[in-house]
Design an enzyme around this catalytic site. Sequence first.
Site, PDB file in Angstrom:
ATOM      1  N   SER A 235       0.855  -1.189   0.000  1.00 24.36           N
ATOM      2  CA  SER A 235       0.000   0.000   0.000  1.00 24.36           C
ATOM      3  C   SER A 235       0.887   1.234   0.000  1.00 24.36           C
ATOM      4  O   SER A 235       2.013   1.191   0.521  1.00 24.36           O
ATOM      5  CB  SER A 235      -0.873   0.003   1.259  1.00 24.36           C
ATOM      6  OG  SER A 235      -1.464   1.275   1.447  1.00 24.36           O
TER       7      SER A 235
ATOM      8  N   TYR B 208      -1.154  -1.186  10.048  1.00 27.10           N
ATOM      9  CA  TYR B 208      -1.362  -1.510   8.623  1.00 27.10           C
ATOM     10  C   TYR B 208      -0.164  -1.025   7.807  1.00 27.10           C
ATOM     11  O   TYR B 208       0.366  -1.763   6.971  1.00 27.10           O
ATOM     12  CB  TYR B 208      -2.651  -0.837   8.150  1.00 27.10           C
ATOM     13  CG  TYR B 208      -2.972  -1.003   6.685  1.00 27.10           C
ATOM     14  CD1 TYR B 208      -3.468  -2.210   6.187  1.00 27.10           C
ATOM     15  CD2 TYR B 208      -2.808   0.059   5.786  1.00 27.10           C
ATOM     16  CE1 TYR B 208      -3.774  -2.362   4.838  1.00 27.10           C
ATOM     17  CE2 TYR B 208      -3.122  -0.074   4.446  1.00 27.10           C
ATOM     18  CZ  TYR B 208      -3.607  -1.287   3.969  1.00 27.10           C
ATOM     19  OH  TYR B 208      -3.908  -1.427   2.633  1.00 27.10           O
TER      20      TYR B 208
HETATM   21  P1  NAP Z   1     -10.958  -6.118   0.535  1.00 27.28           P
HETATM   22  O1  NAP Z   1     -12.125  -5.802  -0.370  1.00 27.28           O
HETATM   23  O2  NAP Z   1     -11.119  -5.897   1.992  1.00 27.28           O
HETATM   24  O3  NAP Z   1     -10.506  -7.640   0.284  1.00 27.28           O
HETATM   25  C1  NAP Z   1      -9.672  -8.306   1.165  1.00 27.28           C
HETATM   26  C2  NAP Z   1     -10.227  -9.697   1.369  1.00 27.28           C
HETATM   27  O4  NAP Z   1      -9.380 -10.383   2.302  1.00 27.28           O
HETATM   28  C3  NAP Z   1     -11.639  -9.716   1.966  1.00 27.28           C
HETATM   29  O5  NAP Z   1     -12.487 -10.602   1.246  1.00 27.28           O
HETATM   30  C4  NAP Z   1     -11.390 -10.227   3.370  1.00 27.28           C
HETATM   31  O6  NAP Z   1     -12.486 -10.932   3.918  1.00 27.28           O
HETATM   32  C5  NAP Z   1     -10.212 -11.147   3.164  1.00 27.28           C
HETATM   33  N1  NAP Z   1      -9.556 -11.481   4.415  1.00 27.28           N
HETATM   34  C6  NAP Z   1      -9.564 -10.779   5.584  1.00 27.28           C
HETATM   35  N2  NAP Z   1      -8.881 -11.458   6.528  1.00 27.28           N
HETATM   36  C7  NAP Z   1      -8.428 -12.591   5.949  1.00 27.28           C
HETATM   37  C8  NAP Z   1      -7.680 -13.692   6.418  1.00 27.28           C
HETATM   38  N3  NAP Z   1      -7.270 -13.748   7.694  1.00 27.28           N
HETATM   39  N4  NAP Z   1      -7.403 -14.697   5.561  1.00 27.28           N
HETATM   40  C9  NAP Z   1      -7.819 -14.655   4.282  1.00 27.28           C
HETATM   41  N5  NAP Z   1      -8.558 -13.652   3.771  1.00 27.28           N
HETATM   42  C10 NAP Z   1      -8.848 -12.618   4.601  1.00 27.28           C
HETATM   43  O7  NAP Z   1      -9.664  -5.313   0.103  1.00 27.28           O
HETATM   44  P2  NAP Z   1      -9.257  -4.546  -1.259  1.00 27.28           P
HETATM   45  O8  NAP Z   1      -9.632  -3.128  -1.092  1.00 27.28           O
HETATM   46  O9  NAP Z   1      -9.746  -5.300  -2.445  1.00 27.28           O
HETATM   47  O10 NAP Z   1      -7.664  -4.620  -1.133  1.00 27.28           O
HETATM   48  C11 NAP Z   1      -6.938  -5.764  -1.583  1.00 27.28           C
HETATM   49  C12 NAP Z   1      -5.486  -5.630  -1.157  1.00 27.28           C
HETATM   50  O11 NAP Z   1      -4.937  -4.414  -1.681  1.00 27.28           O
HETATM   51  C13 NAP Z   1      -5.284  -5.569   0.343  1.00 27.28           C
HETATM   52  O12 NAP Z   1      -4.091  -6.236   0.700  1.00 27.28           O
HETATM   53  C14 NAP Z   1      -5.145  -4.088   0.630  1.00 27.28           C
HETATM   54  O13 NAP Z   1      -4.406  -3.828   1.789  1.00 27.28           O
HETATM   55  C15 NAP Z   1      -4.427  -3.615  -0.619  1.00 27.28           C
HETATM   56  N6  NAP Z   1      -4.694  -2.211  -0.884  1.00 27.28           N
HETATM   57  C16 NAP Z   1      -5.942  -1.798  -1.247  1.00 27.28           C
HETATM   58  C17 NAP Z   1      -6.172  -0.445  -1.481  1.00 27.28           C
HETATM   59  C18 NAP Z   1      -7.522   0.082  -1.887  1.00 27.28           C
HETATM   60  O14 NAP Z   1      -7.663   1.307  -2.035  1.00 27.28           O
HETATM   61  N7  NAP Z   1      -8.527  -0.755  -2.086  1.00 27.28           N
HETATM   62  C19 NAP Z   1      -5.130   0.483  -1.318  1.00 27.28           C
HETATM   63  C20 NAP Z   1      -3.867   0.018  -0.942  1.00 27.28           C
HETATM   64  C21 NAP Z   1      -3.659  -1.333  -0.723  1.00 27.28           C
HETATM   65  P3  NAP Z   1     -13.502 -10.160   4.928  1.00 27.28           P
HETATM   66  O15 NAP Z   1     -14.019  -8.973   4.168  1.00 27.28           O
HETATM   67  O16 NAP Z   1     -14.517 -11.187   5.226  1.00 27.28           O
HETATM   68  O17 NAP Z   1     -12.682  -9.752   6.112  1.00 27.28           O
END
Ligand code: NAP
Length: 272
Positions: A150, A163
């Site tokens: 991130s 985080y």
């Molecule tokens: P998201 O929609 O929250 O997806 C993450 C998934 O991981 C969710 O389905 C979540 O399930 C699952 N998860 C949570 N705890 C877990 C565990 N212990 N084991 C396995 N799966 C687990 O996130 P996203 O926004 O698509 O982001 C995806 C990645 O990109 C993440 O690593 C995030 O930090 C990174 N990122 C995203 C952004 C952004 O703007 N979206 C920016 C920077 C970095 P639950 O929902 O049921 O907990």
Amino acid sequence: MGSTTGRLTGKSALITGAGSGIGAATAELFAREGAKVVVADVDKSKATLTADRIRDDGGVAEPYAADVSDETQVAGLVEFAVESFGGLDVLQNYASDRSVIAEDVFVADADPSVWLRQLGVDLMGCVLTAKYAVPHMTRAGGGSIANASSLAAWLSLESRPAYATAKAGVIGLSKSLATQYGKQGIRCNVIVPGHIVSPATEKMYSAAQTEVMLDHVLAPRLGRPDDVALAALFLASPESAFINGQVIVVDGGMSAYAPVVPSLRRLAANGR
Ligand code: NAP
């Protein structure tokens, strides 16, 4: 199935956090490009929904429930992927624990259990999946790993220090993996999304805060999960065969300019 170029034909892929957002978009794109995909998430129902969408689209996918912070569950997940599709060519980690966001506050008020949970999922999840995937990949002559970091890893948002720390660790881990196993054909790169509209960010940010994010993107729109999935596809495909240990930022330019620019623009607008 939509039009594809078959860039991952014959590959098997394991994607964590694939029940939602960027991970789900990546799983769906990889399947459209010919990969057989294990859709892993802590929530089986969400993993199943993604896998169902892939199958409805004519692709090949298996859902699997695993908490990536639990070594036994990760060992089972990797074994399942190898047995399902006869090997493992691509591993991408998107799992992130959003449940501790509200408690990830100023460091002087830190709750160690919150830190351990965030580090356990976002960082140790990448360690553990690599621990079990790498031996299969080296035996097969190589593979491609990509881990989600991130911008928070180096641009503090003031809140969420655990985080930020976990995501900074992902970069160090990925460069270490590239260094340790590159000679055995394994590539490990980092994907750094900027502000991407996903179910998680829609919950985390108000409409007004989302407008601020848009103000700071050097593009006419906010990022979408597919924007990240396309970079992920490049890193998974043979087109990136000579790219290893690198950090690819997909942020619409949010990190490209100096923090003083908005203030200077305001002054210029007022003739100062
Ligand atoms: P998201 O929609 O929250 O997806 C993450 C998934 O991981 C969710 O389905 C979540 O399930 C699952 N998860 C949570 N705890 C877990 C565990 N212990 N084991 C396995 N799966 C687990 O996130 P996203 O926004 O698509 O982001 C995806 C990645 O990109 C993440 O690593 C995030 O930090 C990174 N990122 C995203 C952004 C952004 O703007 N979206 C920016 C920077 C970095 P639950 O929902 O049921 O907990």
